[in-house]
Design an enzyme around this catalytic site. Structure first.
Site, short mmCIF file in Angstrom:
data_model
loop_
_atom_site.label_atom_id
_atom_site.label_comp_id
_atom_site.label_asym_id
_atom_site.label_seq_id
_atom_site.Cartn_x
_atom_site.Cartn_y
_atom_site.Cartn_z
CB CYS A 182 35.71 7.65 -33.81
SG CYS A 182 35.00 7.06 -32.29
CD GLU B 175 29.16 12.75 -25.73
OE1 GLU B 175 29.12 11.96 -26.68
OE2 GLU B 175 29.59 13.91 -25.83
S1 SF4 Z 1 34.12 11.61 -28.52
FE1 SF4 Z 1 32.97 9.84 -29.21
S2 SF4 Z 1 32.86 10.01 -31.43
FE2 SF4 Z 1 34.50 11.39 -30.72
S3 SF4 Z 1 36.39 10.18 -30.79
FE3 SF4 Z 1 35.57 9.97 -28.74
S4 SF4 Z 1 34.30 8.11 -28.81
FE4 SF4 Z 1 34.65 8.76 -30.92
#
Ligand code: SF4
Length: 272
Positions: free
Chosen positions: A13, A121
């Site tokens: 990502c 997270e």
């Molecule tokens: S929140 Fe996490 S999954 Fe979404 S773009 Fe950012 S790093 Fe990637």
């Protein structure tokens, strides 16, 4: 002849790519936790003097890296108190969850975080809120005492479908509920593409770390439609999975490098 289709949105990502780029630009580093749930990429970083640590001790002698999914305010304070250099690669989409949560608190809502309380997270988000409630499942939700005014946010990689269902369950129990769907756009796109592909193939291969939350969710999603195999590397593929199957789908979690996906597609093609 096998038709191997790779999902339209899959793999690295934007946030993980950004974190890797930042890390690549520096020399020796101590990365607090997994920068990426991908042993192969971590191995390459380690070879360049970028090692993973699980807690800050003050003896690192290198800058400390905060990963794309952030960390707790306690960890940041610890690094600053030890006067160490901090390289923060927290994805801006994760930082925006902190902001959405803070706004809801200012408006007087008690925060409910939908996500895995053991994930870095969620720990990071929770550390910025006032005694948040955390639920990762309907069972967690049933067990939780919910106040009258609840502000809902979630882990960036949460499943959009389960999010909607859990919010409905919260609405049924609370007087006032304000919802901020904080699932990031890349996660939504990956889940939608995986679902579309799973409906048109005979077997799906989901690539990504066995501990990667977003990869596990992709595998759970596609297994509702078709036989699904979750693997980390091409060596884990079994020829028997593809016997008499011609339509084969591949998708990958946010921590999976393009070259791993290519290797897997080539290996499956060789099973012709
Ligand atoms: S929140 Fe996490 S999954 Fe979404 S773009 Fe950012 S790093 Fe990637």
């Amino acid at each position: 002849m096998k038709n191997i289709i790779v999902a339209e949105a899959q793999g690295f990502c934007w946030g993980v790519r950004r974190a890797l780029d930042i890390v690549e630009k520096h020399g020796e580093l101590s990365i607090l936790g997994d920068l990426i749930h991908n042993k192969q990429v971590v191995g390459k970083l380690e070879a360049k003097g970028k090692r993973v640590i699980h807690e800050v001790t003050g003896k690192e002698n290198t800058p400390i890296v905060i990963t794309a999914h952030g960390t707790t305010t306690e960890n940041i304070a610890k690094v600053r108190n030890l006067d160490m250099q901090l390289i923060d690669t927290t994805c801006p989409l994760v930082s925006s969850i902190y902001e959405e949560g803070a706004k809801l608190e200012q408006e007087g809502y008690h925060i409910l975080i939908l996500g895995d309380r053991n994930h870095v997270e969620v720990r990071g988000i929770a550390s910025r809120m006032r005694e948040p409630i955390i639920a990762n499942s309907f069972a967690d939700l049933s067990a939780a005492k919910l106040p009258e005014r609840v502000g809902v946010i979630c882990q960036s990689t949460f499943s959009p479908k389960i999010f909607d269902q859990m919010v409905e369950a919260v609405r049924a129990r609370c007087e006032e509920v304000k919802v901020k769907n904080t699932i990031c756009a890349p996660t939504k796109r990956r889940q939608e593409s995986a679902e579309t592909l799973a409906k048109q193939v005979e077997v799906m291969v989901v690539v990504g770390g066995f501990h990667s939350s977003n990869t596990k969710k992709l595998a759970t999603l596609t297994s509702k439609y078709v036989e699904t195999h979750h693997i980390e590397t091409a060596t884990q593929l079994k020829e028997s999975w593809f016997k008499e199957k011609n339509e084969i789908g591949i998708t990958a979690g946010a921590s999976t490098a393009d070259w791993i996906i290519e290797e897997i597609a080539d290996q499956i093609a060789s099973f012709a």
